[in-house]
Enzyme design. Structure first.
Site, PDB file in Angstrom:
ATOM      1  N   LYS A  63      -1.592 -22.751  15.090  1.00  0.00           N
ATOM      2  CA  LYS A  63      -0.370 -22.641  15.895  1.00  0.00           C
ATOM      3  C   LYS A  63      -0.195 -21.237  16.457  1.00  0.00           C
ATOM      4  CE  LYS A  63       2.105 -20.385  12.591  1.00  0.00           C
ATOM      5  NZ  LYS A  63       2.971 -19.190  12.684  1.00  0.00           N
TER       6      LYS A  63
ATOM      7  N   ARG B 164       0.818  -1.208   0.000  1.00  0.00           N
ATOM      8  CA  ARG B 164       0.000   0.000   0.000  1.00  0.00           C
ATOM      9  C   ARG B 164       0.856   1.264   0.000  1.00  0.00           C
ATOM     10  NH1 ARG B 164      -3.802  -0.715   5.077  1.00  0.00           N
ATOM     11  NH2 ARG B 164      -1.784  -1.356   5.898  1.00  0.00           N
TER      12      ARG B 164
ATOM     13  N   VAL C 181       0.880  -7.185  13.036  1.00  0.00           N
ATOM     14  CA  VAL C 181      -0.329  -7.996  13.156  1.00  0.00           C
ATOM     15  C   VAL C 181       0.002  -9.309  13.859  1.00  0.00           C
ATOM     16  CG1 VAL C 181      -2.156  -9.212  11.916  1.00  0.00           C
ATOM     17  CG2 VAL C 181      -1.345  -6.995  11.091  1.00  0.00           C
TER      18      VAL C 181
ATOM     19  N   ARG D 183       7.953   1.650  -0.592  1.00  0.00           N
ATOM     20  CA  ARG D 183       9.073   1.129   0.183  1.00  0.00           C
ATOM     21  C   ARG D 183      10.371   1.333  -0.585  1.00  0.00           C
ATOM     22  NH1 ARG D 183       7.129  -2.298   4.315  1.00  0.00           N
ATOM     23  NH2 ARG D 183       4.991  -1.619   4.724  1.00  0.00           N
TER      24      ARG D 183
END
Length: 298
Positions: A162, A31, A250, A34
């Protein structure tokens, strides 16, 4: 033009981008701009024959709906999670936009930081079309050993589950319950994960291999795991919103815990560790949650 592009420039997407560039010219997009050698706009990335998705699992459906154009690209799902709002596995989300033969899933023990350092690891590419799995496997550098399989559902369940178990493990270590307790929790977690996967027809060997035991042992025992760090902070009675803000990344296990709980309740699957993690995320005292687990009958 390059044949392969990574969609998503978070830590995992970045690590995969650097790994693929060892033997190929790999593009990457996200988005925000970079400072990466082969960073391109989205339209350019989507024209590649092979796409690797490293987006947050909870935002994938919205992203595909708004941006994706199916031009027959071959897709490797490198994200791990289950969409909370619909309880859909990630391949199910992609199959709304592409055919089954275009999709495969990446799983196995792989911290982004170590992949970026070119430290050795082994991963599994699972798909409906083994030819595409082999094609993606050929892109990986020599320090990453790749295996190919067809248990897509098992690989996805392991990758999602996990992360929730890692939160529980972080709680255990944060409470200084010891190595015995952590080992017991992880091994019982593996059984619980297998029980959940068995309902969906996943293969037993998937849970005993890299996708299951391998990734679980890694994620549930190291502070390199963001989900494990969430558990550590929860054990100190920190508020979840503050934990996630400080984390700055996240932690897929948080949302995934709710998805697994919803699926388990709907289908009457016994998932005591996930149940307690969900209740801890909702504010339950961590010590009381541990006591409840110790009382569990199986």
């Amino acid at each position: 033009m390059s044949k392969i592009a990574v969609i998503g420039a978070g830590k995992w997407g970045n690590a995969l981008y650097h790994a693929f560039n060892v033997k190929n010219t790999c593009l990457i997009t996200s988005r925000s701009q970079r400072n990466l050698t082969h960073f391109v706009d989205l339209d350019t990335a989507l024209k590649c024959d092979y796409l690797v998705f490293a987006l947050s699992s909870q935002g994938i459906h919205k992203w595909l709906k708004e941006h994706f154009k199916n031009q027959g690209q071959k897709i490797l799902i490198a994200s791990k999670g289950i969409e909370t709002s619909t309880c859909k596995f990630l391949d199910e989300i992609f199959l709304e936009f592409v055919s089954q033969d275009q999709v495969c899933v990446l799983s196995g023990p792989s911290f982004a930081a170590e992949v970026e350092e070119k430290l050795p690891c082994a991963l599994v590419i699972s798909g409906f079309n083994l030819k595409i799995c082999e094609e993606f496997a050929a892109f990986f550098p020599d320090f990453i050993k790749t295996y190919v399989g067809n248990d897509v559902r098992g690989a996805e369940i392991c990758g999602a589950y996990k992360n929730v178990l890692a939160i529980a493990s972080g709680v255990s270590d944060g409470l200084n319950l010891g190595n015995n307790a952590r080992a017991s929790l992880i091994s019982r977690g593996l059984i619980e994960m297998h029980r959940f996967g068995n309902f969906f027809g996943a293969k037993e060997e998937t849970f005993l291999g890299l996708s299951g035991a391998g990734d679980l042992f890694l994620t549930a025992s190291s502070q390199l795991s963001r989900n494990y760090r969430v558990g550590l902070a929860l054990s100190k009675n920190q508020k979840l919103d503050d934990i996630l803000k400080d984390l700055g990344e996240v932690a897929e296990g948080v949302k995934t815990a709710y998805a697994i709980e919803k699926i388990a309740l709907k289908n009457q699957i016994y998932t005591p560790i996930v149940r307690e993690v969900v209740q801890i995320l909702q504010g339950k005292d961590v010590k009381k949650a541990v006591q409840e687990l110790l009382k569990a009958k199986k």
